[in-house]
Design an enzyme around this catalytic site. Sequence first.
Site, short mmCIF file in Angstrom:
data_model
loop_
_atom_site.label_atom_id
_atom_site.label_comp_id
_atom_site.label_asym_id
_atom_site.label_seq_id
_atom_site.Cartn_x
_atom_site.Cartn_y
_atom_site.Cartn_z
N GLU A 32 5.43 -0.56 -0.90
CA GLU A 32 5.90 -1.38 -2.02
C GLU A 32 5.72 -0.72 -3.39
O GLU A 32 5.99 -1.34 -4.41
CB GLU A 32 5.18 -2.73 -1.99
CG GLU A 32 5.52 -3.53 -0.75
CD GLU A 32 4.65 -4.75 -0.56
OE1 GLU A 32 5.20 -5.84 -0.30
OE2 GLU A 32 3.40 -4.61 -0.66
N LYS A 144 1.57 2.87 -1.43
CA LYS A 144 0.67 1.72 -1.27
C LYS A 144 0.15 1.59 0.15
O LYS A 144 -0.99 1.21 0.37
CB LYS A 144 1.41 0.44 -1.67
CG LYS A 144 0.59 -0.82 -1.50
CD LYS A 144 1.38 -2.06 -1.87
CE LYS A 144 0.57 -3.33 -1.62
NZ LYS A 144 1.32 -4.56 -1.94
N GLN A 145 0.97 1.91 1.12
CA GLN A 145 0.63 1.69 2.53
C GLN A 145 1.53 2.58 3.39
O GLN A 145 2.52 3.13 2.91
CB GLN A 145 0.85 0.23 2.88
CG GLN A 145 2.29 -0.22 2.73
CD GLN A 145 2.42 -1.71 2.47
OE1 GLN A 145 2.28 -2.17 1.36
NE2 GLN A 145 2.68 -2.46 3.53
#
Length: 319
Positions: A32, A144-145
């Site tokens: 994101e 972010k991930q």
Amino acid sequence: MLNQISRFYATRGQWGQQSGKYGYFGVMGPDEFQLMMNNNCYINWMAQKSFEYTSDTLSEMKERASEAFALVAEKTGLRDEELTDWKNKADHMKIPVDEVTGVFEEHDVFFDMPHIDIHSIPVAEFPLYSNWSYDRLYRYDMIKQPDVLMFMFLYNGQFSKEAKLANYEYYESRCIHKSSLSPSIHSILASEIGKPEEAYSFFEFATRLDLDNYNRNTREGLHTTSIAAAWMNIVYGFGGMRSDGDRLSFQPSLPERWNEYSFQVMYEGVLLRILVNKTSVTLTAIKGGGSIDIIVYGQSITVDASGTTLPLGERMLAR
């Protein structure tokens, strides 16, 4: 459902002017911190697999259940030209990857984005959403991930250990794990590629995310997804379970500080219990009756109520 999903993917995507490849523009994948990007590799990969799975399912249905296929085709208005279109788009899907290193590019131009050393960011500035402006947050190759690593986990059997290692080493250093789902996926892959210390460290991260307030936002609510992912961490990580192949498979290992662990999974109507200790792995069909064929350490075995015990094949040395 498959027909409608493929129709969506067929209408949402577009053809690149220069590449001549099919892809998705103005999208955001699992990461994101990268929004309104073009050809996110995760999205393109999943769309390609959806097209292929739909086509394979319909072909099998047409051959083995022709009457049911005719009813579905009539109900959904399925046309032969749609099947041709889906195959064409799957065959020409843009999957950005560096052919030399084997690293998939998260999206167009990701490799060219400004780099930031995530470890240089002061702890006091976390959570970044509360302290950085959006234009500052989204301008770097900081993620972010897991994004690329996520589809490599989901379609694990389609990638070599070398490819997983190359992508893990590239993206792990750029990930700040702002998502509670992030550390467990990294732990699972780290366990698989031979990084036991990192695997155990990420496991602790996932399980203690709220207890230690790693992301400085526990006051906003518990990360229940991280708790669920911690279960995945044990089963898919240390247990080495993989469910994306023809048969359920396991590659168990044991963290150095543990004496044993166990978990249960339901497979083909049989409740299977896996117990791992410092010397062995014991698999037992404890409910459901009968026996099941699975793969352990690359070998096919049959498990029934009497149980099967094998030597522990890979002992982790995480401390």
